[in-house]
Scaffold this motif. Structure first.
Motif, PDB file in Angstrom:
ATOM      1  N   ARG A 154      -1.576 -12.075 -24.069  1.00 16.58           N
ATOM      2  CA  ARG A 154      -0.383 -12.036 -22.971  1.00 16.58           C
ATOM      3  C   ARG A 154       0.224 -10.292 -24.288  1.00 16.58           C
ATOM      4  NH1 ARG A 154       3.712 -15.576 -24.936  1.00 16.58           N
ATOM      5  NH2 ARG A 154       3.290 -16.843 -23.135  1.00 16.58           N
ATOM      6  N   ARG A 198      -1.519  -7.910 -21.625  1.00 17.44           N
ATOM      7  CA  ARG A 198      -1.172  -7.816 -20.012  1.00 17.44           C
ATOM      8  C   ARG A 198       0.667  -7.398 -20.418  1.00 17.44           C
ATOM      9  NH1 ARG A 198       2.197 -10.762 -17.697  1.00 17.44           N
ATOM     10  NH2 ARG A 198       2.805 -12.419 -19.584  1.00 17.44           N
ATOM     11  N   GLU A 199       0.731  -8.138 -20.988  1.00 17.28           N
ATOM     12  CA  GLU A 199       2.595  -7.329 -21.103  1.00 17.28           C
ATOM     13  C   GLU A 199       2.623  -5.772 -21.824  1.00 17.28           C
ATOM     14  OE1 GLU A 199       4.618  -9.467 -23.811  1.00 17.28           O
ATOM     15  OE2 GLU A 199       4.998 -11.231 -22.798  1.00 17.28           O
ATOM     16  N   ASN A 217       2.343  -3.648 -18.094  1.00 17.01           N
ATOM     17  CA  ASN A 217       3.105  -3.447 -17.162  1.00 17.01           C
ATOM     18  C   ASN A 217       2.658  -4.596 -16.083  1.00 17.01           C
ATOM     19  OD1 ASN A 217       5.820  -3.306 -19.093  1.00 17.01           O
ATOM     20  ND2 ASN A 217       4.608  -0.855 -17.935  1.00 17.01           N
ATOM     21  N   LEU A 218       1.812  -5.978 -16.286  1.00 18.52           N
ATOM     22  CA  LEU A 218       0.946  -6.779 -15.153  1.00 18.52           C
ATOM     23  C   LEU A 218       1.530  -8.001 -15.368  1.00 18.52           C
ATOM     24  CD1 LEU A 218      -2.769  -6.547 -16.370  1.00 18.52           C
ATOM     25  CD2 LEU A 218      -1.599  -5.682 -13.978  1.00 18.52           C
ATOM     26  N   THR A 219       2.172  -8.394 -14.369  1.00 16.14           N
ATOM     27  CA  THR A 219       3.083  -9.805 -14.198  1.00 16.14           C
ATOM     28  C   THR A 219       1.265 -10.715 -13.858  1.00 16.14           C
ATOM     29  OG1 THR A 219       2.521  -9.578 -11.481  1.00 16.14           O
ATOM     30  CG2 THR A 219       4.555  -9.012 -12.540  1.00 16.14           C
ATOM     31  N   ARG A 220       1.659 -12.189 -14.279  1.00 12.87           N
ATOM     32  CA  ARG A 220       0.697 -12.936 -14.162  1.00 12.87           C
ATOM     33  C   ARG A 220       0.515 -13.388 -12.866  1.00 12.87           C
ATOM     34  NH1 ARG A 220       4.486 -15.897 -17.394  1.00 12.87           N
ATOM     35  NH2 ARG A 220       3.588 -16.112 -19.793  1.00 12.87           N
ATOM     36  N   ALA A 221       0.625 -13.137 -11.761  1.00 10.32           N
ATOM     37  CA  ALA A 221       0.446 -12.720 -10.500  1.00 10.32           C
ATOM     38  C   ALA A 221      -0.984 -11.784 -10.268  1.00 10.32           C
ATOM     39  CB  ALA A 221       1.494 -12.813  -9.604  1.00 10.32           C
ATOM     40  N   GLU A 222      -0.422 -10.510 -10.764  1.00 11.96           N
ATOM     41  CA  GLU A 222      -1.963  -9.488 -11.230  1.00 11.96           C
ATOM     42  C   GLU A 222      -2.388  -9.704 -11.588  1.00 11.96           C
ATOM     43  OE1 GLU A 222       1.946  -5.743 -10.159  1.00 11.96           O
ATOM     44  OE2 GLU A 222       1.829  -7.072 -12.132  1.00 11.96           O
ATOM     45  N   ALA A 249      -2.424 -19.165 -11.341  1.00 11.26           N
ATOM     46  CA  ALA A 249      -1.335 -18.473 -12.941  1.00 11.26           C
ATOM     47  C   ALA A 249      -0.738 -19.629 -14.175  1.00 11.26           C
ATOM     48  CB  ALA A 249       0.200 -18.288 -11.973  1.00 11.26           C
TER      49      ALA A 249
END
Length: 185
Positions: free
Chosen positions: A47, A50-51, A54-59, A73
């Protein structure tokens, strides 16, 4: 086909021993294997990393699919919440998708080398010691136990690293020998 008597006997057996017995098959009641310290660390790091990008879960799901290790997802959300275990293939794919070393996912996020951190199987150790262990630089055992340290190093380093270390050791020994001879003259 099992009769109702078989089921009643199995229930009675389970109540007495905690196990269901059917012929030679033993079925344990389902209990969730609770995540340990390292599983929680991996979840937190997935997490956090990823954050931080600035990656979304979709990315992130798209990246994982592009490298051939699709995780839905919902699966990614469950990983980040610690509700889905990460196997070694997941760990490698997550590190590729997050553009970090697998070791970065295994290491608790701390800012000071001597902060105490927890790791499955090791308990509480200094962060620096855990990092050195994860990357194969040093073990976490008693540093005065030289034989253990050497054995650990031999099992933890790839053959090509050990060969390079041995060659460097020979070069250092030759240099020391030359310097000693110069000093004797």
């Amino acid at each position: 086909m099992r009769s109702h008597d078989d089921a009643r006997d199995a229930t009675r057996s389970q109540e007495e021993t905690g196990k269901y017995h059917y012929d030679k098959l033993v079925c344990m009641p389902a209990t969730k294997n609770q995540p340990g310290a390292t599983a929680r660390t991996v979840a937190d790091n997935v997490r956090r990393l990823r954050e931080s990008q600035n990656l979304t879960r979709a990315e992130m799901v798209r990246r994982l699919g592009n490298i051939g290790k699709p995780i839905a997802a919902l699966g990614l959300l469950r990983i980040e919440e610690g509700d889905r275990r990460v196997d070694v293939d997941d760990l490698m794919a997550l590190s590729v998708a997050l553009r970090c070393a697998p070791a970065a996912l295994l290491m608790p996020a701390v800012n000071v080398i001597d902060d105490r951190v927890s790791a499955t199987g090791l308990g509480e150790v200094d962060a620096g010691d855990l990092w050195n262990w994860i990357v194969g630089d040093d073990d976490t055992a008693d540093p005065s136990d030289v034989d253990y340290d050497l054995d650990w190093s031999m099992r933890s380093q790839p053959v090509w690293v050990r060969a390079k270390m041995a060659e460097e050791g020979r070069k250092m020994a030759r240099r020391a020998s030359r310097e000693q001879r110069r000093g004797d003259n």
